[in-house]
Design a protein around this motif. Structure first.
Motif, short mmCIF file in Angstrom:
data_model
loop_
_atom_site.label_atom_id
_atom_site.label_comp_id
_atom_site.label_asym_id
_atom_site.label_seq_id
_atom_site.Cartn_x
_atom_site.Cartn_y
_atom_site.Cartn_z
N ASP A 36 -7.60 -4.47 2.49
CA ASP A 36 -6.96 -3.21 2.70
C ASP A 36 -7.70 -2.01 2.44
O ASP A 36 -7.20 -0.90 2.59
CB ASP A 36 -5.76 -3.19 2.08
CG ASP A 36 -4.58 -4.14 2.15
OD1 ASP A 36 -4.85 -4.99 3.07
OD2 ASP A 36 -3.48 -4.00 1.64
N PRO A 47 -6.66 0.12 -2.28
CA PRO A 47 -5.60 0.23 -2.73
C PRO A 47 -4.89 -0.90 -3.58
O PRO A 47 -4.13 -0.78 -4.48
CB PRO A 47 -4.49 0.31 -1.16
CG PRO A 47 -5.62 0.96 -0.49
CD PRO A 47 -6.92 0.19 -0.96
N ASP A 48 -5.23 -2.16 -3.13
CA ASP A 48 -4.59 -3.29 -4.00
C ASP A 48 -5.19 -3.28 -5.37
O ASP A 48 -4.40 -3.46 -6.25
CB ASP A 48 -4.61 -4.79 -3.11
CG ASP A 48 -3.75 -4.79 -1.94
OD1 ASP A 48 -3.07 -3.88 -2.03
OD2 ASP A 48 -3.75 -5.67 -1.17
N TRP A 66 3.55 2.22 -4.61
CA TRP A 66 2.05 2.47 -4.83
C TRP A 66 1.73 3.77 -5.38
O TRP A 66 2.55 4.75 -5.56
CB TRP A 66 1.33 2.55 -3.25
CG TRP A 66 1.97 3.32 -2.25
CD1 TRP A 66 2.91 3.23 -1.48
CD2 TRP A 66 1.91 4.78 -2.21
NE1 TRP A 66 3.49 4.34 -0.86
CE2 TRP A 66 2.64 5.29 -1.18
CE3 TRP A 66 0.78 5.68 -2.61
CZ2 TRP A 66 2.66 6.78 -0.60
CZ3 TRP A 66 0.69 7.08 -2.10
CH2 TRP A 66 1.66 7.47 -1.02
N PHE A 88 -2.93 9.68 4.78
CA PHE A 88 -2.81 8.73 3.78
C PHE A 88 -2.70 9.33 2.77
O PHE A 88 -3.64 10.30 2.22
CB PHE A 88 -4.39 7.85 3.83
CG PHE A 88 -4.04 6.55 3.11
CD1 PHE A 88 -3.55 5.61 3.50
CD2 PHE A 88 -4.97 6.47 1.95
CE1 PHE A 88 -3.39 4.25 2.81
CE2 PHE A 88 -4.86 5.24 1.42
CZ PHE A 88 -4.23 4.10 1.61
N GLY A 89 -1.72 9.07 1.89
CA GLY A 89 -1.28 10.23 0.74
C GLY A 89 -2.05 9.72 -0.57
O GLY A 89 -1.93 8.74 -1.06
N GLN A 155 -4.79 -0.08 7.19
CA GLN A 155 -4.06 1.26 6.80
C GLN A 155 -3.71 1.95 7.89
O GLN A 155 -2.51 2.93 7.68
CB GLN A 155 -4.99 2.03 5.76
CG GLN A 155 -5.19 1.24 4.35
CD GLN A 155 -4.03 0.82 3.51
OE1 GLN A 155 -3.17 1.23 3.79
NE2 GLN A 155 -4.33 0.10 2.71
N VAL A 159 0.09 2.62 7.62
CA VAL A 159 0.43 3.97 7.22
C VAL A 159 0.38 4.85 8.35
O VAL A 159 1.15 5.58 8.43
CB VAL A 159 -0.36 4.49 5.99
CG1 VAL A 159 -0.11 6.00 5.53
CG2 VAL A 159 -0.06 3.63 4.72
N1 FO1 Z 1 1.44 3.63 1.58
C1 FO1 Z 1 1.95 4.37 2.30
O1 FO1 Z 1 3.21 3.86 2.78
N2 FO1 Z 1 1.74 5.88 2.62
C2 FO1 Z 1 0.67 6.34 1.81
O2 FO1 Z 1 0.25 7.46 2.18
C3 FO1 Z 1 -0.23 5.50 1.02
C4 FO1 Z 1 -1.13 6.01 0.41
C5 FO1 Z 1 -1.95 5.09 -0.49
C6 FO1 Z 1 -3.07 5.69 -1.38
C7 FO1 Z 1 -3.45 4.78 -2.41
C8 FO1 Z 1 -3.14 3.51 -2.68
O3 FO1 Z 1 -3.67 2.61 -3.52
C9 FO1 Z 1 -2.12 3.03 -1.68
C10 FO1 Z 1 -1.63 3.74 -0.93
N3 FO1 Z 1 -0.33 3.27 -0.22
C11 FO1 Z 1 0.31 3.95 0.80
C12 FO1 Z 1 0.09 1.72 -0.15
C13 FO1 Z 1 -0.82 0.85 0.91
O4 FO1 Z 1 -0.80 1.28 2.17
C14 FO1 Z 1 -0.31 -0.43 1.06
O5 FO1 Z 1 0.94 -0.62 0.51
C15 FO1 Z 1 -1.24 -1.55 0.42
O6 FO1 Z 1 -2.38 -1.54 1.01
C16 FO1 Z 1 -0.43 -2.83 0.86
O7 FO1 Z 1 -0.82 -3.72 -0.20
#
Ligand code: FO1
Length: 311
Positions: A36, A47-48, A66, A88-89, A155, A159
């Motif tokens: 991811d 992210p993970d 997250w 992407f937040g 992503q 997202v």
């Molecule tokens: N998930 C979202 O739904 N929206 C986001 O803007 C978002 C930002 C983000 C930033 C850093 C991070 O470590 C994870 C983030 N995630 C966000 C979670 C991520 O997209 C996924 O849930 C994982 O990659 C799946 O495990």
């Protein structure tokens, strides 16, 4: 007892908080999905790895799942105002993680060493390893409303497009040429048991098992999975959309069948108790049934203990 846990993001983070209440935290090594990962604003985001780090350090945002608790998004708001990519937040505190990771990568340090530095900075005693130091990226072949096919990074699918597009195929680019990060195969070889966290079997655990050498290192000891699917729906994320792409039914049975010929035991939710005989009969796994909703650390500990009791 030495354990290795294969982990994705939020579900894994919650489960691991329970696991380290049930066994000494340093007895488990966590191997984390990096499919991811994404490069944005010139920054390397994992992210993970960050989810697992923040959950184990008890600084994760429990509502959002997250990112970090007590987070602000001032920099992102400014990026949006300036017309930059704000889909992407990235929280202000979270940005610090990406800044230092990116700087250390630019200095030539491998992701495994950086992950370990960040782990120590968060005072986590559980070793954390990325599945590989080599880039492996999950790509989704999306079919849009006009029937046009586009490859999108994970992503962007999840997202950026809200997981709305139909996915025809999933690829782990780079996996064939990747090698397990230093310590991964050794930790698996040393482990008495492998745990498959309640993460998406297709896009979280799937990429880890696709790195040559990881799956091959596992057989010969108990492998216990925990279902991320309860009553036919994922507790979080997009497993309901992606399991059918991998030919899996969206149920605890489907989640178990993702680990056919690998898992020896599987924990399912009490709402899915009726599936236990099918998992035992058709997949040959021992099944434990419990309430798998991890609403707090005590609940997560109950799920972890159910997994350990299958040993
Ligand atoms: N998930 C979202 O739904 N929206 C986001 O803007 C978002 C930002 C983000 C930033 C850093 C991070 O470590 C994870 C983030 N995630 C966000 C979670 C991520 O997209 C996924 O849930 C994982 O990659 C799946 O495990």
């Amino acid at each position: 007892m030495k354990l290795v846990a294969l982990a994705g993001g939020v579900g894994a983070g919650k489960f691991l908080r329970g696991l380290v209440r049930a066994i000494p935290p340093s007895d488990v090594t966590v191997v984390v999905n990096t499919g991811d990962d994404i490069e944005l604003h010139g920054l390397h985001i994992s992210p993970d790895i960050d989810s697992v780090t923040y959950w184990l350090a008890d600084v994760a945002d429990r509502e959002r799942g997250w990112g970090r608790a007590k987070e602000t998004f001032t920099a992102m708001d400014k990026v949006r105002e300036l017309g930059g990519q704000a889909w992407f937040g990235l929280g202000d505190q979270d940005l610090a993680t990406h800044l230092v990771r990116t700087q250390w990568l630019a200095e030539g340090k491998p992701l495994s060493e950086i992950t370990d530095r960040l782990r120590r900075a968060h005072e986590i005693s559980t070793p954390l390893l990325p599945m590989s130091d080599d880039p492996v990226r999950t790509w989704m072949l999306e079919v849009d409303d006009e029937g046009m096919e586009h490859y999108q990074p994970f992503q962007m699918y999840w997202v950026g497009h809200g997981g709305r597009c139909h996915v025809k195929e999933i690829r782990f680019e780079g996996a064939d040429d990747a090698t397990p990060a230093p310590g991964v195969v050794e930790a698996i070889a040393d482990a008495d048991t492998i745990l498959l966290c309640p993460s998406n079997p297709v896009v979280s655990i799937g990429p880890i098992l696709s790195v040559p050498g990881i799956r091959e290192a596992i057989p010969g000891r108990p492998v216990i999975g925990v279902s991320p699917i309860v009553a036919g729906a994922p507790l979080a994320g997009m497993a309901d959309k992606l399991m059918p792409v991998a030919g899996l039914e969206v149920s605890a049975f489907g989640a178990a069948s993702a680990y056919k010929d690998l898992a020896t035991g599987f924990v399912i939710d009490e709402r899915d108790e009726a599936l236990a005989t099918r998992i035992e009969g058709e997949l040959g796994m021992r099944v434990a049934v419990t309430d798998t909703i991890m609403s707090d650390d005590a609940a997560a500990e109950r799920v972890a203990r159910a997994a350990l009791e299958l040993l």
